[in-house]
Design a protein around this motif. Sequence first.
Motif: not given
Length: 495
Positions: A283-294, A335-352
Amino acid sequence: MQKFILLRGHQGSGKSTFAEQKIAEFQKEFPNAQIVHIENDKELTDENGVYRFSREALAQAQQKGMVVLKNTLKFGQQHKQNPILIINSNTNQKANACRSLLDLAKKFGFETEVYRLHNFYPNLHHVPESDVLAAYFRLNQNRVKGEIHVPAEQPISAAQQAAIDEMAKFHRMPLDFDETQQTYVTQRFLQCGQRDFTAKTSRKYPELRVLKYRSSVFYENRFNDALLEMRGLVVDAHDRIIVRPFKKVFNYSERIAKNSKYPIEISENHLVNAVVKVNGFLGVCTHVRLPEDHPSFGAAFQGKTLYSTTGSLDSGFAEMVQNHCSRYENIFMDYPNHTFLFEICDPSDVHIIREEFGATLIGIVEVATGRQWCEDELDKLAAQYGLKRPQVIKNITFGALQALLKTVEHEGFMVFDAESKEMLFKLKSPYYLISKFLGRSKSDNLGRKLDKRQVDEEFYPLIDHIAENKAYFNELGELEKIAFIQEFLQKVQAA
Protein backbone atom coordinates in the motif's frame (compact mmCIF):
# COMPACT_ATOMS: atom_id res chain seq x y z
CA MET A 1 -9.84 -25.85 -46.90
CA GLN A 2 -9.51 -24.91 -43.25
CA LYS A 3 -7.25 -21.96 -42.57
CA PHE A 4 -6.17 -19.76 -39.66
CA ILE A 5 -4.83 -16.29 -40.55
CA LEU A 6 -3.05 -14.21 -37.94
CA LEU A 7 -2.61 -10.49 -38.59
CA ARG A 8 0.01 -8.41 -36.80
CA GLY A 9 0.07 -4.65 -36.83
CA HIS A 10 0.08 -1.49 -34.76
CA GLN A 11 -2.97 0.71 -34.29
CA GLY A 12 -3.94 2.22 -37.65
CA SER A 13 -2.04 -0.33 -39.74
CA GLY A 14 -5.17 -1.40 -41.63
CA LYS A 15 -5.76 -4.78 -40.01
CA SER A 16 -9.56 -4.66 -40.21
CA THR A 17 -9.53 -3.69 -43.89
CA PHE A 18 -6.98 -6.36 -44.74
CA ALA A 19 -9.03 -8.93 -42.83
CA GLU A 20 -12.09 -8.06 -44.91
CA GLN A 21 -10.03 -8.55 -48.08
CA LYS A 22 -8.87 -11.99 -46.95
CA ILE A 23 -12.41 -12.94 -45.99
CA ALA A 24 -13.69 -11.88 -49.43
CA GLU A 25 -10.96 -13.90 -51.17
CA PHE A 26 -11.81 -17.00 -49.16
CA GLN A 27 -15.55 -16.63 -49.74
CA LYS A 28 -14.98 -16.25 -53.47
CA GLU A 29 -13.25 -19.63 -53.51
CA PHE A 30 -15.53 -21.21 -50.91
CA PRO A 31 -18.95 -19.49 -51.04
CA ASN A 32 -20.40 -21.61 -48.23
CA ALA A 33 -17.42 -21.23 -45.93
CA GLN A 34 -17.75 -20.60 -42.22
CA ILE A 35 -16.01 -17.32 -41.38
CA VAL A 36 -14.86 -16.52 -37.85
CA HIS A 37 -13.35 -13.06 -37.40
CA ILE A 38 -11.73 -12.48 -34.01
CA GLU A 39 -11.05 -8.83 -33.21
CA ASN A 40 -11.05 -7.30 -29.74
CA ASP A 41 -12.16 -3.89 -31.00
CA LYS A 42 -15.47 -5.37 -32.14
CA GLU A 43 -16.15 -6.53 -28.60
CA LEU A 44 -15.28 -3.09 -27.24
CA THR A 45 -17.71 -1.31 -29.56
CA ASP A 46 -21.33 -1.04 -28.41
CA GLU A 47 -24.50 -1.34 -30.49
CA ASN A 48 -24.34 2.39 -31.27
CA GLY A 49 -20.84 2.14 -32.66
CA VAL A 50 -19.22 3.78 -29.64
CA TYR A 51 -15.82 2.38 -28.68
CA ARG A 52 -15.50 1.88 -24.92
CA PHE A 53 -12.09 0.74 -23.74
CA SER A 54 -11.26 -0.59 -20.31
CA ARG A 55 -8.74 -3.17 -19.18
CA GLU A 56 -11.53 -5.31 -17.79
CA ALA A 57 -13.45 -5.21 -21.09
CA LEU A 58 -10.27 -5.98 -23.03
CA ALA A 59 -9.55 -9.00 -20.82
CA GLN A 60 -13.10 -10.24 -21.40
CA ALA A 61 -12.73 -9.74 -25.16
CA GLN A 62 -9.46 -11.67 -25.19
CA GLN A 63 -10.97 -14.49 -23.18
CA LYS A 64 -14.00 -14.65 -25.46
CA GLY A 65 -11.77 -14.65 -28.54
CA MET A 66 -9.77 -17.59 -27.22
CA VAL A 67 -12.94 -19.56 -26.46
CA VAL A 68 -14.28 -18.89 -29.96
CA LEU A 69 -10.95 -19.91 -31.50
CA LYS A 70 -10.74 -23.20 -29.60
CA ASN A 71 -14.36 -24.10 -30.25
CA THR A 72 -14.00 -23.41 -33.97
CA LEU A 73 -10.78 -25.43 -34.19
CA LYS A 74 -12.47 -28.38 -32.49
CA PHE A 75 -15.45 -28.09 -34.81
CA GLY A 76 -13.13 -28.03 -37.81
CA GLN A 77 -11.32 -31.13 -36.63
CA GLN A 78 -14.64 -32.93 -36.34
CA HIS A 79 -15.85 -31.69 -39.76
CA LYS A 80 -12.81 -31.89 -42.01
CA GLN A 81 -14.89 -31.41 -45.15
CA ASN A 82 -16.23 -28.00 -44.04
CA PRO A 83 -14.36 -24.95 -45.39
CA ILE A 84 -13.52 -22.68 -42.46
CA LEU A 85 -11.55 -19.44 -42.21
CA ILE A 86 -10.53 -18.09 -38.81
CA ILE A 87 -8.88 -14.70 -38.94
CA ASN A 88 -7.43 -12.89 -35.92
CA SER A 89 -6.88 -9.18 -36.54
CA ASN A 90 -5.65 -7.97 -33.15
CA THR A 91 -2.30 -6.21 -32.78
CA ASN A 92 -0.62 -9.50 -31.75
CA GLN A 93 2.59 -7.84 -30.58
CA LYS A 94 3.98 -10.74 -28.54
CA ALA A 95 5.84 -13.24 -30.69
CA ASN A 96 5.49 -16.08 -28.18
CA ALA A 97 1.74 -15.61 -28.00
CA CYS A 98 1.55 -15.60 -31.80
CA ARG A 99 3.52 -18.81 -32.04
CA SER A 100 1.22 -20.43 -29.48
CA LEU A 101 -1.86 -19.51 -31.53
CA LEU A 102 -0.29 -20.80 -34.73
CA ASP A 103 0.81 -24.05 -33.09
CA LEU A 104 -2.69 -24.52 -31.70
CA ALA A 105 -4.25 -24.09 -35.15
CA LYS A 106 -1.78 -26.54 -36.71
CA LYS A 107 -2.53 -29.06 -33.98
CA PHE A 108 -6.14 -29.15 -35.17
CA GLY A 109 -5.11 -29.53 -38.81
CA PHE A 110 -5.62 -25.95 -39.99
CA GLU A 111 -3.31 -24.29 -42.50
CA THR A 112 -1.78 -21.10 -41.13
CA GLU A 113 -0.64 -17.76 -42.51
CA VAL A 114 0.82 -14.72 -40.74
CA TYR A 115 0.74 -11.21 -42.18
CA ARG A 116 2.49 -8.12 -40.85
CA LEU A 117 0.97 -4.76 -41.83
CA HIS A 118 2.94 -1.51 -42.04
CA ASN A 119 0.39 1.18 -42.96
CA PHE A 120 0.15 4.37 -40.93
CA TYR A 121 -3.46 5.46 -41.26
CA PRO A 122 -5.05 7.67 -38.58
CA ASN A 123 -6.22 5.16 -35.97
CA LEU A 124 -9.93 5.14 -35.27
CA HIS A 125 -9.62 5.16 -31.49
CA HIS A 126 -7.28 8.14 -31.20
CA VAL A 127 -4.43 6.22 -29.62
CA PRO A 128 -1.55 8.67 -28.97
CA GLU A 129 1.14 8.52 -31.63
CA SER A 130 3.78 7.73 -29.01
CA ASP A 131 1.85 4.54 -28.16
CA VAL A 132 1.42 3.68 -31.84
CA LEU A 133 5.14 4.05 -32.51
CA ALA A 134 5.96 2.01 -29.42
CA ALA A 135 3.69 -0.77 -30.71
CA TYR A 136 5.33 -0.61 -34.14
CA PHE A 137 8.76 -0.83 -32.52
CA ARG A 138 7.71 -3.81 -30.37
CA LEU A 139 6.45 -5.61 -33.46
CA ASN A 140 9.77 -4.96 -35.18
CA GLN A 141 11.59 -6.41 -32.19
CA ASN A 142 9.30 -9.46 -31.90
CA ARG A 143 9.22 -11.05 -35.33
CA VAL A 144 7.44 -14.29 -36.10
CA LYS A 145 9.06 -16.81 -38.41
CA GLY A 146 7.37 -16.96 -41.79
CA GLU A 147 5.34 -13.78 -41.41
CA ILE A 148 4.51 -12.08 -44.70
CA HIS A 149 5.21 -8.36 -44.76
CA VAL A 150 2.48 -6.55 -46.68
CA PRO A 151 3.80 -3.45 -48.51
CA ALA A 152 2.33 -0.26 -47.07
CA GLU A 153 -0.16 1.76 -49.09
CA GLN A 154 0.17 4.56 -46.51
CA PRO A 155 3.83 4.28 -45.45
CA ILE A 156 5.46 5.61 -42.33
CA SER A 157 6.36 9.31 -42.49
CA ALA A 158 9.91 10.61 -42.26
CA ALA A 159 9.21 12.05 -38.80
CA GLN A 160 7.72 8.78 -37.58
CA GLN A 161 10.66 6.80 -38.97
CA ALA A 162 13.05 9.18 -37.21
CA ALA A 163 11.25 8.48 -33.94
CA ILE A 164 11.54 4.73 -34.53
CA ASP A 165 15.24 5.10 -35.32
CA GLU A 166 15.66 7.05 -32.08
CA MET A 167 14.01 4.20 -30.16
CA ALA A 168 16.40 1.70 -31.71
CA LYS A 169 19.36 3.94 -30.91
CA PHE A 170 18.09 4.44 -27.37
CA HIS A 171 18.08 0.71 -26.62
CA ARG A 172 21.74 0.44 -27.64
CA MET A 173 23.00 3.24 -25.39
CA PRO A 174 23.53 3.63 -21.61
CA LEU A 175 20.66 5.19 -19.68
CA ASP A 176 20.62 8.90 -18.93
CA PHE A 177 20.29 10.07 -15.33
CA ASP A 178 18.14 13.04 -14.34
CA GLU A 179 20.12 14.83 -11.63
CA THR A 180 17.23 17.15 -10.81
CA GLN A 181 14.84 14.36 -9.91
CA GLN A 182 17.51 11.78 -9.05
CA THR A 183 16.05 9.22 -11.41
CA TYR A 184 16.79 7.11 -14.46
CA VAL A 185 13.17 7.57 -15.51
CA THR A 186 13.93 10.49 -17.79
CA GLN A 187 11.72 12.06 -20.43
CA ARG A 188 13.79 10.27 -23.06
CA PHE A 189 13.20 6.93 -21.38
CA LEU A 190 9.46 7.61 -21.19
CA GLN A 191 9.43 8.42 -24.91
CA CYS A 192 11.69 5.66 -26.19
CA GLY A 193 11.43 2.84 -23.67
CA GLN A 194 7.72 2.12 -23.89
CA ARG A 195 8.10 -1.47 -25.03
CA ASP A 196 9.17 -2.32 -21.46
CA PHE A 197 6.59 -0.56 -19.29
CA THR A 198 2.97 0.47 -19.04
CA ALA A 199 1.74 3.96 -18.18
CA LYS A 200 -1.74 3.71 -16.71
CA THR A 201 -3.64 7.00 -16.63
CA SER A 202 -5.62 7.49 -13.44
CA ARG A 203 -9.38 7.82 -13.78
CA LYS A 204 -9.58 9.91 -10.62
CA TYR A 205 -6.65 12.17 -11.50
CA PRO A 206 -6.18 12.08 -15.31
CA GLU A 207 -3.04 14.23 -15.01
CA LEU A 208 -1.28 11.31 -13.31
CA ARG A 209 0.12 8.09 -14.75
CA VAL A 210 1.22 4.98 -12.86
CA LEU A 211 4.36 3.43 -14.36
CA LYS A 212 4.92 -0.33 -14.12
CA TYR A 213 7.42 -2.56 -15.89
CA ARG A 214 5.80 -5.13 -18.17
CA SER A 215 5.52 -8.72 -17.01
CA SER A 216 7.68 -9.81 -19.96
CA VAL A 217 10.58 -7.87 -18.40
CA PHE A 218 10.53 -10.50 -15.64
CA TYR A 219 10.75 -13.68 -17.62
CA GLU A 220 12.95 -12.22 -20.36
CA ASN A 221 15.33 -10.69 -17.79
CA ARG A 222 15.27 -7.20 -19.34
CA PHE A 223 15.54 -5.10 -16.18
CA ASN A 224 17.56 -1.89 -16.19
CA ASP A 225 18.00 0.91 -13.66
CA ALA A 226 14.96 2.82 -14.93
CA LEU A 227 12.64 -0.18 -14.90
CA LEU A 228 13.69 -0.97 -11.34
CA GLU A 229 12.05 2.34 -10.34
CA MET A 230 8.82 1.53 -12.16
CA ARG A 231 7.03 -0.36 -9.46
CA GLY A 232 4.09 1.98 -9.07
CA LEU A 233 6.03 5.18 -9.75
CA VAL A 234 3.55 8.01 -10.41
CA VAL A 235 4.39 10.93 -12.70
CA ASP A 236 2.39 13.99 -13.69
CA ALA A 237 1.68 15.45 -17.13
CA HIS A 238 5.15 17.04 -17.10
CA ASP A 239 6.92 13.74 -16.26
CA ARG A 240 7.66 14.95 -12.74
CA ILE A 241 7.64 12.30 -10.02
CA ILE A 242 4.72 12.64 -7.60
CA VAL A 243 4.67 9.22 -5.87
CA ARG A 244 7.87 7.25 -5.32
CA PRO A 245 7.53 3.69 -3.96
CA PHE A 246 10.31 1.17 -3.39
CA LYS A 247 12.46 0.19 -6.31
CA LYS A 248 12.20 -3.40 -7.46
CA VAL A 249 13.98 -5.66 -4.96
CA PHE A 250 15.25 -9.00 -6.23
CA ASN A 251 15.10 -12.26 -4.39
CA TYR A 252 18.42 -13.62 -3.16
CA SER A 253 18.06 -16.58 -5.51
CA GLU A 254 17.70 -14.18 -8.46
CA ARG A 255 20.81 -12.20 -7.54
CA ILE A 256 23.01 -15.30 -7.38
CA ALA A 257 21.58 -16.79 -10.59
CA LYS A 258 23.97 -17.23 -13.53
CA ASN A 259 22.17 -14.72 -15.73
CA SER A 260 21.57 -12.05 -13.07
CA LYS A 261 22.01 -8.46 -14.25
CA TYR A 262 22.45 -7.44 -10.62
CA PRO A 263 24.68 -10.19 -9.19
CA ILE A 264 25.81 -10.27 -5.58
CA GLU A 265 28.39 -12.15 -3.56
CA ILE A 266 27.94 -12.23 0.19
CA SER A 267 29.85 -14.30 2.71
CA GLU A 268 28.35 -16.23 5.61
CA ASN A 269 30.13 -13.88 8.04
CA HIS A 270 28.75 -10.70 6.49
CA LEU A 271 26.65 -8.75 9.01
CA VAL A 272 23.14 -7.91 7.91
CA ASN A 273 19.91 -6.55 9.33
CA ALA A 274 16.80 -8.58 8.58
CA VAL A 275 13.22 -7.33 8.62
CA VAL A 276 10.51 -9.97 8.84
CA LYS A 277 8.49 -9.88 5.63
CA VAL A 278 4.75 -9.52 6.15
CA ASN A 279 2.71 -11.50 3.61
CA GLY A 280 0.28 -8.92 2.24
CA PHE A 281 0.24 -6.44 -0.63
CA LEU A 282 1.98 -3.09 -0.96
CA GLY A 283 0.00 0.00 0.00
CA VAL A 284 1.37 3.38 -1.07
CA CYS A 285 0.37 6.70 0.54
CA THR A 286 1.67 10.16 -0.44
CA HIS A 287 0.41 13.59 0.60
CA VAL A 288 1.13 15.99 -2.26
CA ARG A 289 2.14 19.56 -1.43
CA LEU A 290 3.74 21.26 -4.43
CA PRO A 291 5.60 24.58 -4.45
CA GLU A 292 4.20 27.42 -6.54
CA ASP A 293 6.90 27.05 -9.19
CA HIS A 294 6.06 23.38 -9.78
CA PRO A 295 4.48 22.87 -13.24
CA SER A 296 1.57 20.93 -11.66
CA PHE A 297 0.88 23.49 -8.93
CA GLY A 298 -2.89 23.91 -8.73
CA ALA A 299 -3.66 20.51 -10.27
CA ALA A 300 -6.56 18.49 -8.86
CA PHE A 301 -4.22 16.27 -6.83
CA GLN A 302 -2.47 19.23 -5.17
CA GLY A 303 -3.05 19.11 -1.42
CA LYS A 304 -4.49 15.58 -1.61
CA THR A 305 -3.27 12.31 -0.18
CA LEU A 306 -2.87 9.75 -2.95
CA TYR A 307 -3.50 6.10 -2.16
CA SER A 308 -2.09 3.64 -4.67
CA THR A 309 -0.57 0.22 -5.27
CA THR A 310 2.23 -1.00 -7.51
CA GLY A 311 -0.07 -0.70 -10.52
CA SER A 312 -2.96 1.67 -9.93
CA LEU A 313 -4.41 4.75 -8.28
CA ASP A 314 -7.97 3.59 -8.91
CA SER A 315 -8.24 -0.16 -8.34
CA GLY A 316 -10.09 -1.96 -5.60
CA PHE A 317 -6.74 -2.58 -3.96
CA ALA A 318 -6.02 1.17 -3.97
CA GLU A 319 -9.37 1.67 -2.24
CA MET A 320 -8.37 -0.99 0.26
CA VAL A 321 -5.17 0.95 0.95
CA GLN A 322 -7.23 4.06 1.64
CA ASN A 323 -9.57 2.12 3.92
CA HIS A 324 -6.65 0.93 6.01
CA CYS A 325 -4.46 4.03 5.93
CA SER A 326 -6.68 7.13 5.77
CA ARG A 327 -6.66 7.15 9.59
CA TYR A 328 -2.97 8.14 9.32
CA GLU A 329 -3.56 11.12 7.04
CA ASN A 330 -2.36 13.54 9.71
CA ILE A 331 1.02 11.78 9.61
CA PHE A 332 1.17 11.98 5.83
CA MET A 333 0.37 15.70 6.05
CA ASP A 334 3.15 16.16 8.60
CA TYR A 335 5.53 14.68 6.01
CA PRO A 336 4.30 15.96 2.63
CA ASN A 337 5.92 14.66 -0.54
CA HIS A 338 7.08 11.54 1.27
CA THR A 339 5.80 8.20 0.05
CA PHE A 340 4.74 5.99 2.96
CA LEU A 341 4.78 2.26 2.24
CA PHE A 342 2.69 -0.28 4.12
CA GLU A 343 2.15 -4.00 3.92
CA ILE A 344 -1.64 -4.39 3.82
CA CYS A 345 -3.33 -7.53 5.13
CA ASP A 346 -7.07 -7.60 4.53
CA PRO A 347 -9.70 -10.32 5.08
CA SER A 348 -10.73 -10.05 1.41
CA ASP A 349 -7.19 -10.79 0.21
CA VAL A 350 -5.92 -13.68 2.30
CA HIS A 351 -2.41 -14.87 1.43
CA ILE A 352 -0.51 -18.09 2.08
CA ILE A 353 0.83 -16.93 5.45
CA ARG A 354 -1.83 -16.02 7.99
CA GLU A 355 -1.16 -12.50 9.23
CA GLU A 356 -2.87 -10.09 11.57
CA PHE A 357 -5.12 -7.86 9.49
CA GLY A 358 -4.18 -4.20 9.15
CA ALA A 359 -1.39 -1.96 7.85
CA THR A 360 2.27 -2.39 8.78
CA LEU A 361 4.72 0.43 8.03
CA ILE A 362 7.63 -0.96 5.99
CA GLY A 363 9.17 2.11 4.37
CA ILE A 364 9.25 5.83 3.62
CA VAL A 365 10.82 7.35 0.51
CA GLU A 366 11.45 11.06 -0.05
CA VAL A 367 9.87 11.89 -3.40
CA ALA A 368 12.33 14.64 -4.35
CA THR A 369 15.53 12.67 -3.77
CA GLY A 370 14.56 9.00 -3.66
CA ARG A 371 16.20 8.62 -0.25
CA GLN A 372 14.77 5.65 1.60
CA TRP A 373 14.47 5.95 5.36
CA CYS A 374 16.45 3.41 7.38
CA GLU A 375 14.79 1.03 9.82
CA ASP A 376 15.84 3.07 12.88
CA GLU A 377 14.11 6.16 11.45
CA LEU A 378 11.00 4.12 10.72
CA ASP A 379 10.96 2.67 14.23
CA LYS A 380 11.26 6.14 15.74
CA LEU A 381 8.38 7.55 13.69
CA ALA A 382 6.24 4.46 14.32
CA ALA A 383 6.76 4.82 18.07
CA GLN A 384 5.84 8.50 17.89
CA TYR A 385 2.58 7.93 16.01
CA GLY A 386 1.63 4.43 17.15
CA LEU A 387 2.15 2.64 13.83
CA LYS A 388 2.66 -1.10 13.56
CA ARG A 389 6.13 -2.25 12.49
CA PRO A 390 7.57 -5.66 11.57
CA GLN A 391 10.19 -7.40 13.68
CA VAL A 392 13.79 -6.36 12.93
CA ILE A 393 16.83 -8.54 13.60
CA LYS A 394 20.03 -6.49 13.75
CA ASN A 395 23.69 -7.42 13.23
CA ILE A 396 23.18 -11.07 12.42
CA THR A 397 25.60 -12.91 10.16
CA PHE A 398 24.19 -13.95 6.83
CA GLY A 399 25.01 -17.58 7.60
CA ALA A 400 23.05 -17.43 10.85
CA LEU A 401 20.14 -15.80 9.04
CA GLN A 402 20.11 -18.58 6.45
CA ALA A 403 20.03 -21.16 9.23
CA LEU A 404 17.16 -19.30 10.89
CA LEU A 405 15.32 -19.11 7.57
CA LYS A 406 14.95 -22.90 7.49
CA THR A 407 12.99 -22.87 10.73
CA VAL A 408 10.56 -19.97 10.28
CA GLU A 409 6.95 -20.25 9.17
CA HIS A 410 6.55 -16.77 7.73
CA GLU A 411 7.32 -15.35 4.29
CA GLY A 412 10.97 -14.57 4.98
CA PHE A 413 13.09 -11.43 5.36
CA MET A 414 14.04 -8.19 3.70
CA VAL A 415 17.82 -8.11 4.07
CA PHE A 416 19.91 -4.95 4.52
CA ASP A 417 23.64 -4.39 4.88
CA ALA A 418 24.19 -3.79 8.60
CA GLU A 419 26.74 -1.03 8.01
CA SER A 420 25.58 0.85 4.92
CA LYS A 421 21.85 0.13 5.48
CA GLU A 422 21.55 -0.65 1.76
CA MET A 423 18.68 -2.96 0.87
CA LEU A 424 20.25 -6.11 -0.57
CA PHE A 425 17.51 -8.60 -1.42
CA LYS A 426 14.44 -10.53 -0.34
CA LEU A 427 15.05 -13.86 1.32
CA LYS A 428 12.02 -16.15 1.04
CA SER A 429 11.62 -19.02 3.48
CA PRO A 430 11.40 -22.61 2.19
CA TYR A 431 8.15 -22.94 4.17
CA TYR A 432 6.61 -20.06 2.22
CA LEU A 433 7.99 -21.03 -1.19
CA ILE A 434 6.88 -24.64 -1.00
CA SER A 435 3.46 -23.70 0.39
CA LYS A 436 2.92 -21.12 -2.33
CA PHE A 437 4.23 -23.16 -5.23
CA LEU A 438 2.29 -26.29 -4.42
CA GLY A 439 -0.75 -24.64 -2.87
CA ARG A 440 -1.53 -21.43 -4.73
CA SER A 441 -0.23 -21.93 -8.27
CA LYS A 442 -2.50 -20.86 -11.09
CA SER A 443 -2.95 -24.43 -12.29
CA ASP A 444 -3.09 -27.91 -10.83
CA ASN A 445 -1.01 -29.09 -13.77
CA LEU A 446 2.66 -29.28 -12.81
CA GLY A 447 3.82 -28.59 -16.37
CA ARG A 448 1.93 -25.29 -16.44
CA LYS A 449 3.40 -24.33 -13.07
CA LEU A 450 6.87 -24.63 -14.60
CA ASP A 451 6.27 -21.85 -17.15
CA LYS A 452 7.85 -18.51 -16.19
CA ARG A 453 4.78 -16.74 -17.51
CA GLN A 454 2.63 -18.55 -14.93
CA VAL A 455 4.71 -18.08 -11.76
CA ASP A 456 6.18 -15.26 -9.70
CA GLU A 457 9.79 -14.23 -10.12
CA GLU A 458 11.01 -15.94 -6.94
CA PHE A 459 10.53 -19.24 -8.78
CA TYR A 460 12.56 -18.34 -11.89
CA PRO A 461 15.77 -20.00 -10.58
CA LEU A 462 13.72 -23.16 -10.04
CA ILE A 463 12.47 -23.06 -13.63
CA ASP A 464 16.05 -22.60 -14.87
CA HIS A 465 17.26 -25.48 -12.67
CA ILE A 466 14.60 -27.81 -14.07
CA ALA A 467 15.48 -26.75 -17.62
CA GLU A 468 19.12 -27.66 -16.96
CA ASN A 469 18.03 -31.09 -15.69
CA LYS A 470 15.14 -31.56 -18.10
CA ALA A 471 15.87 -35.14 -19.16
CA TYR A 472 16.22 -36.34 -15.56
CA PHE A 473 13.20 -34.36 -14.38
CA ASN A 474 10.96 -35.71 -17.13
CA GLU A 475 11.71 -39.27 -16.06
CA LEU A 476 10.45 -38.64 -12.52
CA GLY A 477 6.96 -39.44 -11.33
CA GLU A 478 4.69 -36.66 -10.08
CA LEU A 479 5.54 -37.17 -6.39
CA GLU A 480 9.24 -37.46 -7.22
CA LYS A 481 9.04 -34.19 -9.15
CA ILE A 482 7.49 -32.47 -6.14
CA ALA A 483 10.29 -33.82 -3.93
CA PHE A 484 12.86 -32.58 -6.48
CA ILE A 485 11.27 -29.12 -6.34
CA GLN A 486 11.13 -29.07 -2.53
CA GLU A 487 14.78 -30.06 -2.27
CA PHE A 488 15.88 -27.28 -4.63
CA LEU A 489 13.79 -24.58 -2.95
CA GLN A 490 15.25 -25.54 0.42
CA LYS A 491 18.79 -25.68 -0.93
CA VAL A 492 18.79 -22.43 -2.92
CA GLN A 493 18.01 -20.29 0.13
CA ALA A 494 20.95 -21.85 1.96
CA ALA A 495 23.37 -21.51 -0.96
